[in-house]
Design a protein around this motif. Sequence first.
Motif, PDB file in Angstrom:
ATOM      1  N   GLU A 227      29.148  24.993  41.493  1.00 27.84           N
ATOM      2  CA  GLU A 227      27.913  25.764  41.520  1.00 27.84           C
ATOM      3  C   GLU A 227      27.870  26.752  42.685  1.00 27.84           C
ATOM      4  O   GLU A 227      27.115  27.724  42.658  1.00 27.84           O
ATOM      5  CB  GLU A 227      26.706  24.821  41.592  1.00 27.84           C
ATOM      6  N   ARG A 228      28.677  26.511  43.718  1.00 29.08           N
ATOM      7  CA  ARG A 228      28.684  27.402  44.877  1.00 29.08           C
ATOM      8  C   ARG A 228      29.529  28.653  44.641  1.00 29.08           C
ATOM      9  O   ARG A 228      29.470  29.602  45.426  1.00 29.08           O
ATOM     10  CB  ARG A 228      29.225  26.660  46.093  1.00 29.08           C
ATOM     11  N   PHE A 229      30.313  28.653  43.592  1.00 32.12           N
ATOM     12  CA  PHE A 229      31.224  29.767  43.336  1.00 32.12           C
ATOM     13  C   PHE A 229      30.435  31.015  42.958  1.00 32.12           C
ATOM     14  O   PHE A 229      29.558  30.976  42.098  1.00 32.12           O
ATOM     15  CB  PHE A 229      32.182  29.393  42.209  1.00 32.12           C
ATOM     16  N   ARG A 230      30.741  32.125  43.601  1.00 32.47           N
ATOM     17  CA  ARG A 230      30.048  33.388  43.343  1.00 32.47           C
ATOM     18  C   ARG A 230      31.023  34.466  42.887  1.00 32.47           C
ATOM     19  O   ARG A 230      30.810  35.659  43.145  1.00 32.47           O
ATOM     20  CB  ARG A 230      29.327  33.848  44.620  1.00 32.47           C
ATOM     21  N   GLY A 231      32.058  34.050  42.221  1.00 32.91           N
ATOM     22  CA  GLY A 231      33.039  35.020  41.733  1.00 32.91           C
ATOM     23  C   GLY A 231      32.469  35.907  40.643  1.00 32.91           C
ATOM     24  O   GLY A 231      31.541  35.538  39.922  1.00 32.91           O
ATOM     25  N   ARG A 232      33.033  37.094  40.517  1.00 34.58           N
ATOM     26  CA  ARG A 232      32.575  38.058  39.521  1.00 34.58           C
ATOM     27  C   ARG A 232      33.734  38.406  38.593  1.00 34.58           C
ATOM     28  O   ARG A 232      34.887  38.196  38.908  1.00 34.58           O
ATOM     29  CB  ARG A 232      32.049  39.312  40.215  1.00 34.58           C
ATOM     30  N   ASN A 233      33.392  38.931  37.426  1.00 30.97           N
ATOM     31  CA  ASN A 233      34.399  39.347  36.439  1.00 30.97           C
ATOM     32  C   ASN A 233      35.347  38.212  36.086  1.00 30.97           C
ATOM     33  O   ASN A 233      36.556  38.415  35.929  1.00 30.97           O
ATOM     34  CB  ASN A 233      35.194  40.548  36.973  1.00 30.97           C
ATOM     35  N   VAL A 234      34.811  37.016  35.979  1.00 34.50           N
ATOM     36  CA  VAL A 234      35.642  35.828  35.754  1.00 34.50           C
ATOM     37  C   VAL A 234      36.399  35.928  34.433  1.00 34.50           C
ATOM     38  O   VAL A 234      37.604  35.661  34.367  1.00 34.50           O
ATOM     39  CB  VAL A 234      34.775  34.558  35.790  1.00 34.50           C
ATOM     40  N   GLN A 235      35.711  36.310  33.370  1.00 35.18           N
ATOM     41  CA  GLN A 235      36.366  36.378  32.060  1.00 35.18           C
ATOM     42  C   GLN A 235      37.473  37.423  32.059  1.00 35.18           C
ATOM     43  O   GLN A 235      38.567  37.186  31.524  1.00 35.18           O
ATOM     44  CB  GLN A 235      35.331  36.693  30.977  1.00 35.18           C
ATOM     45  N   ARG A 236      37.219  38.573  32.666  1.00 33.95           N
ATOM     46  CA  ARG A 236      38.242  39.618  32.742  1.00 33.95           C
ATOM     47  C   ARG A 236      39.451  39.154  33.538  1.00 33.95           C
ATOM     48  O   ARG A 236      40.604  39.306  33.108  1.00 33.95           O
ATOM     49  CB  ARG A 236      37.654  40.870  33.388  1.00 33.95           C
ATOM     50  N   ASN A 237      39.209  38.581  34.707  1.00 36.25           N
ATOM     51  CA  ASN A 237      40.308  38.185  35.584  1.00 36.25           C
ATOM     52  C   ASN A 237      41.159  37.082  34.962  1.00 36.25           C
ATOM     53  O   ASN A 237      42.387  37.090  35.075  1.00 36.25           O
ATOM     54  CB  ASN A 237      39.761  37.735  36.940  1.00 36.25           C
ATOM     55  N   ALA A 238      40.518  36.116  34.321  1.00 35.19           N
ATOM     56  CA  ALA A 238      41.271  35.039  33.663  1.00 35.19           C
ATOM     57  C   ALA A 238      42.079  35.581  32.492  1.00 35.19           C
ATOM     58  O   ALA A 238      43.216  35.149  32.248  1.00 35.19           O
ATOM     59  CB  ALA A 238      40.322  33.941  33.208  1.00 35.19           C
ATOM     60  N   ALA A 239      41.509  36.539  31.761  1.00 31.40           N
ATOM     61  CA  ALA A 239      42.248  37.142  30.639  1.00 31.40           C
ATOM     62  C   ALA A 239      43.483  37.872  31.147  1.00 31.40           C
ATOM     63  O   ALA A 239      44.551  37.838  30.512  1.00 31.40           O
ATOM     64  CB  ALA A 239      41.336  38.102  29.867  1.00 31.40           C
ATOM     65  N   PHE A 240      43.372  38.529  32.288  1.00 24.40           N
ATOM     66  CA  PHE A 240      44.519  39.257  32.847  1.00 24.40           C
ATOM     67  C   PHE A 240      45.615  38.291  33.292  1.00 24.40           C
ATOM     68  O   PHE A 240      46.801  38.509  32.985  1.00 24.40           O
ATOM     69  CB  PHE A 240      44.063  40.111  34.029  1.00 24.40           C
ATOM     70  N   THR A 241      45.268  37.242  34.032  1.00 28.99           N
ATOM     71  CA  THR A 241      46.304  36.314  34.491  1.00 28.99           C
ATOM     72  C   THR A 241      46.946  35.595  33.318  1.00 28.99           C
ATOM     73  O   THR A 241      48.157  35.362  33.319  1.00 28.99           O
ATOM     74  CB  THR A 241      45.724  35.299  35.496  1.00 28.99           C
ATOM     75  N   ASP A 242      46.155  35.241  32.302  1.00 33.26           N
ATOM     76  CA  ASP A 242      46.737  34.616  31.108  1.00 33.26           C
ATOM     77  C   ASP A 242      47.725  35.560  30.425  1.00 33.26           C
ATOM     78  O   ASP A 242      48.785  35.134  29.952  1.00 33.26           O
ATOM     79  CB  ASP A 242      45.635  34.237  30.114  1.00 33.26           C
ATOM     80  N   LEU A 243      47.371  36.835  30.369  1.00 30.77           N
ATOM     81  CA  LEU A 243      48.250  37.807  29.718  1.00 30.77           C
ATOM     82  C   LEU A 243      49.584  37.895  30.444  1.00 30.77           C
ATOM     83  O   LEU A 243      50.652  37.861  29.816  1.00 30.77           O
ATOM     84  CB  LEU A 243      47.572  39.179  29.687  1.00 30.77           C
TER      85      LEU A 243
END
Length: 525
Positions: A227-243
């Motif tokens: 709950e303390r995590f304040r990261g942004r663009n999580v879906q985009r960043n995870a999609a990039f690393t997965d790619l």
Amino acid sequence: MTSTDVPAPGEWTLLFTTADDEVPEHFHPVLDGWVGHLREREKGAGIRVGTPILVAPDHRVDPRLVAFFNSLDFSGLALTSRQTYAYEYKWWSEFLERFHTTWDFATEADFAAYKVWRTDPTVHPPAQTRKDKRWVEGATWVKCVAALDRLYAWAEKKGYVEESPIPRSQVGRTAAPTAAVYSKNVRSNRTKWVSAATYRAWRDVGIRGYGLGVGGNGELKATTPDERFRGRNVQRNAAFTDLLFSSALRRQEGGSLLIDEVPEVGQESFVGAAAKRGKVRPWQAEPAALGNLADYINVTRRGAVRRAQKAGRYDSLNPIWIDHIAARSRYGVVLVTTDGAELSMKGLDIASRMRLMRYTDTDVYKGPEPLWLWLSEDGLPMAPDGWGSIFQRASKRFAQECERLGRDERDVLFLSPHSLRYSYALYVLVVLHQFMDRKYGYSPTDPYDERRYSPAYDIVRDLLGHSSTQTTRNHYLQPVLGLRGKAIVGARDAQAAIAALSLTNPEVRHLAPAEMLPDTLGPNE
């Protein structure tokens, strides 16, 4: 040119030419007068988009450096190398400025002092931010030497310097820097190879903001969202690393894709001018990675485009408007502009790709849309080099979670885009080894004969875009040399084999027992 703040006294300024007429405000009165026709002047001087311009504190521009930046010796490098080298010339010039000398009068003693200044953290005050850090580690210093050596080799050839300040092993065309110029600590703290389970733990903790916990067998694993995590663009960043983890694309290649270049499951796409040395090659990605990428396109990216349209952010760009995409037998896929010009999709450089726009009129949304795949929250194209800081933040968060658990520093993972490329190459090679073992009846106890597996090495060479199979073997696939001796190829699947490799090679990382590994490479959603 790209904009910049007014430099501090004694600071050199590095700029890169762009396709528009943007100039740094109040940098110099002469430059202020060129607003609106700067690019026209650059074209007249034969200066390409993306060319570095190094400006001295007194606003001088050395014409010899301009010639070097436009020479084949420099312009023939990959884009990321040109950017990295250009910043090294800035550091070198600023260092010499302190001693009231310039690059063409630098001596071997100057270079020796520079090596200390660039590689020894004790001679610098503690860096408050990454931008403040003035020293580099051993692996990066190798690139620094390569940058300076390239400049001085060109300058010697042109007669601008009598002798390079970098000590050479011999004289002549084959001269190379001596071993003494390199740092003894050339090992990078970045992890090279990871198993799929280990990558997922790093991604979920570092990118998605999960907590890190310990499983019943003592393995590290992602737990639940923090709950303390304040990261942004999580879906985009995870999609990039997965790619990257499922395609072996380089950061620049994956980071400069157009939305129309994303392949369907089981289909191929191509990288062209954005690839290293502009070498065109096909690529594919695992179905799970493509599924996550589709989710990013349909949710996060779509929202960013809508916000940009509403805010009018696309109105002030200098776009290349695309009407439609067509296939040509001779040129392959081309982008047809609204004025009828045809642009080869494979031949477009990164700067041009970031300017591509089209007008969308669908049920989803209506209005201008970039063709660039990876967008920031404001809907504008994200430059490929921006991914480096995202990987660093993810690794830092993983390290903090390890520290919270009181884990040994050996559990910490420092992954880079290249780590994911390395890992996928190793995975594919192990799969091919196992396939050939089954096909030809090789036993894990048979002596390892690399010649038997030449087709496997050649396939991975083409996957990575290398010109030499030996390069592939030497730099990417070193762990596989121990496969036969340890009877690892006989493991039940490729990921179990990689997990076993981690027991004997410290550069191969695996955080979970082999029996817990899934049989697929893609993310465990």
